[in-house]
Write a protein that holds these residues in place. Structure first.
Motif, short mmCIF file in Angstrom:
data_model
loop_
_atom_site.label_atom_id
_atom_site.label_comp_id
_atom_site.label_asym_id
_atom_site.label_seq_id
_atom_site.Cartn_x
_atom_site.Cartn_y
_atom_site.Cartn_z
N GLY A 35 -1.67 6.91 -7.05
CA GLY A 35 -0.47 7.06 -6.25
C GLY A 35 -0.15 8.52 -5.97
O GLY A 35 -0.63 9.41 -6.67
N TRP A 36 0.61 8.73 -4.93
CA TRP A 36 1.18 10.04 -4.60
C TRP A 36 2.70 9.92 -4.68
O TRP A 36 3.28 8.97 -4.14
CB TRP A 36 0.78 10.50 -3.21
N SER A 54 -10.02 -0.44 -5.43
CA SER A 54 -11.11 -0.47 -4.45
C SER A 54 -10.77 0.26 -3.17
O SER A 54 -11.65 0.52 -2.34
CB SER A 54 -11.44 -1.92 -4.11
N GLY A 55 -9.49 0.54 -2.99
CA GLY A 55 -9.04 1.15 -1.73
C GLY A 55 -8.65 0.13 -0.69
O GLY A 55 -8.22 0.49 0.41
N GLY A 56 -8.76 -1.14 -1.03
CA GLY A 56 -8.50 -2.18 -0.04
C GLY A 56 -7.03 -2.47 0.20
O GLY A 56 -6.67 -3.13 1.18
N ASN A 57 -6.17 -1.99 -0.68
CA ASN A 57 -4.74 -2.23 -0.54
C ASN A 57 -3.99 -0.91 -0.66
O ASN A 57 -4.25 -0.12 -1.57
CB ASN A 57 -4.25 -3.19 -1.62
N THR A 58 -3.08 -0.68 0.28
CA THR A 58 -2.26 0.52 0.24
C THR A 58 -0.80 0.16 0.47
O THR A 58 -0.48 -0.87 1.08
CB THR A 58 -2.69 1.54 1.32
N GLU A 59 0.06 1.00 -0.03
CA GLU A 59 1.51 0.84 0.19
C GLU A 59 2.10 2.22 0.46
O GLU A 59 1.58 3.23 -0.03
CB GLU A 59 2.19 0.23 -1.04
N SER A 71 -6.06 7.53 0.98
CA SER A 71 -7.41 6.99 0.91
C SER A 71 -8.06 7.51 -0.36
O SER A 71 -7.52 8.40 -1.02
CB SER A 71 -8.22 7.41 2.14
N ARG A 72 -9.19 6.93 -0.70
CA ARG A 72 -9.90 7.37 -1.90
C ARG A 72 -11.39 7.27 -1.68
O ARG A 72 -11.88 6.44 -0.91
CB ARG A 72 -9.47 6.55 -3.11
N ASP A 73 -12.10 8.11 -2.41
CA ASP A 73 -13.56 8.10 -2.42
C ASP A 73 -13.96 8.00 -3.88
O ASP A 73 -13.94 9.01 -4.60
CB ASP A 73 -14.11 9.36 -1.75
N ASN A 74 -14.30 6.79 -4.32
CA ASN A 74 -14.60 6.62 -5.75
C ASN A 74 -15.86 7.37 -6.18
O ASN A 74 -15.97 7.80 -7.33
CB ASN A 74 -14.71 5.13 -6.08
N LEU A 81 -4.35 12.38 0.59
CA LEU A 81 -3.13 12.04 1.32
C LEU A 81 -3.13 12.85 2.62
O LEU A 81 -2.93 14.06 2.58
CB LEU A 81 -1.88 12.34 0.50
N GLN A 82 -3.40 12.16 3.71
CA GLN A 82 -3.35 12.79 5.02
C GLN A 82 -1.92 12.71 5.54
O GLN A 82 -1.38 11.59 5.66
CB GLN A 82 -4.30 12.10 6.00
N MET A 83 -1.34 13.85 5.82
CA MET A 83 0.06 13.90 6.25
C MET A 83 0.12 14.46 7.66
O MET A 83 -0.25 15.62 7.89
CB MET A 83 0.87 14.76 5.29
N ASN A 84 0.58 13.66 8.59
CA ASN A 84 0.72 14.06 9.99
C ASN A 84 2.19 14.05 10.39
O ASN A 84 3.02 13.45 9.72
CB ASN A 84 -0.07 13.11 10.88
#
Length: 124
Positions: A35-36, A54-59, A71-74, A81-84
């Motif tokens: 989490g962030w 797994s990266g398949g679920n985000t909130e 996103s994650r790269d295991n 955390l890409q912030m736009n």
């Protein structure tokens, strides 16, 4: 045990973008939900976004939906955390956290391991 180190913070103008990274070491990264969170001066630490093992679920927090992407790269043991479309109200210290139990991604108490944080400042 897992150690977390955030990077990528800085000063950016409103409307700009930043990408935060959180590198993990220690136990198998893929076993942790990540989490962030962020904490502005004088405020409680708040949930920003979370991602499953797994990266398949985000909130996401409502305040960042549509602007931030987690996103994650295991294989690289890293969460991003890409912030736009950053706003001055996004200014805070951003923390990466890891959870080894199955609780709601937004539950701050469910995260056992925390990084030291990286400062994000958005100027108007």
């Amino acid at each position: 045990q897992v150690q977390l180190v955030e990077s990528g913070g800085g000063l950016v103008q409103a409307g700009g973008s930043l990408r935060l990274s959180c590198a993990a070491s220690g136990r198998s990264f893929s076993t942790y939900r990540m989490g962030w969170f962020r904490q502005a001066p004088g405020k409680e630490r708040e949930f920003v976004g979370g991602i499953s093992r797994s990266g398949g679920n985000t909130e996401y927090a409502d305040s960042v939906k549509g602007r931030f992407t987690i996103s994650r790269d295991n294989a690289k043991r890293t969460v991003y955390l890409q912030m736009n479309s950053l706003k001055p109200e996004d200014t805070a210290v951003y923390y990466c956290a890891a959870s080894d139990i199955t609780v709601a991604l937004a539950s701050k108490s469910g995260y056992k391991f925390w990084g030291q944080g990286t400062q994000v400042t958005v100027s108007s």
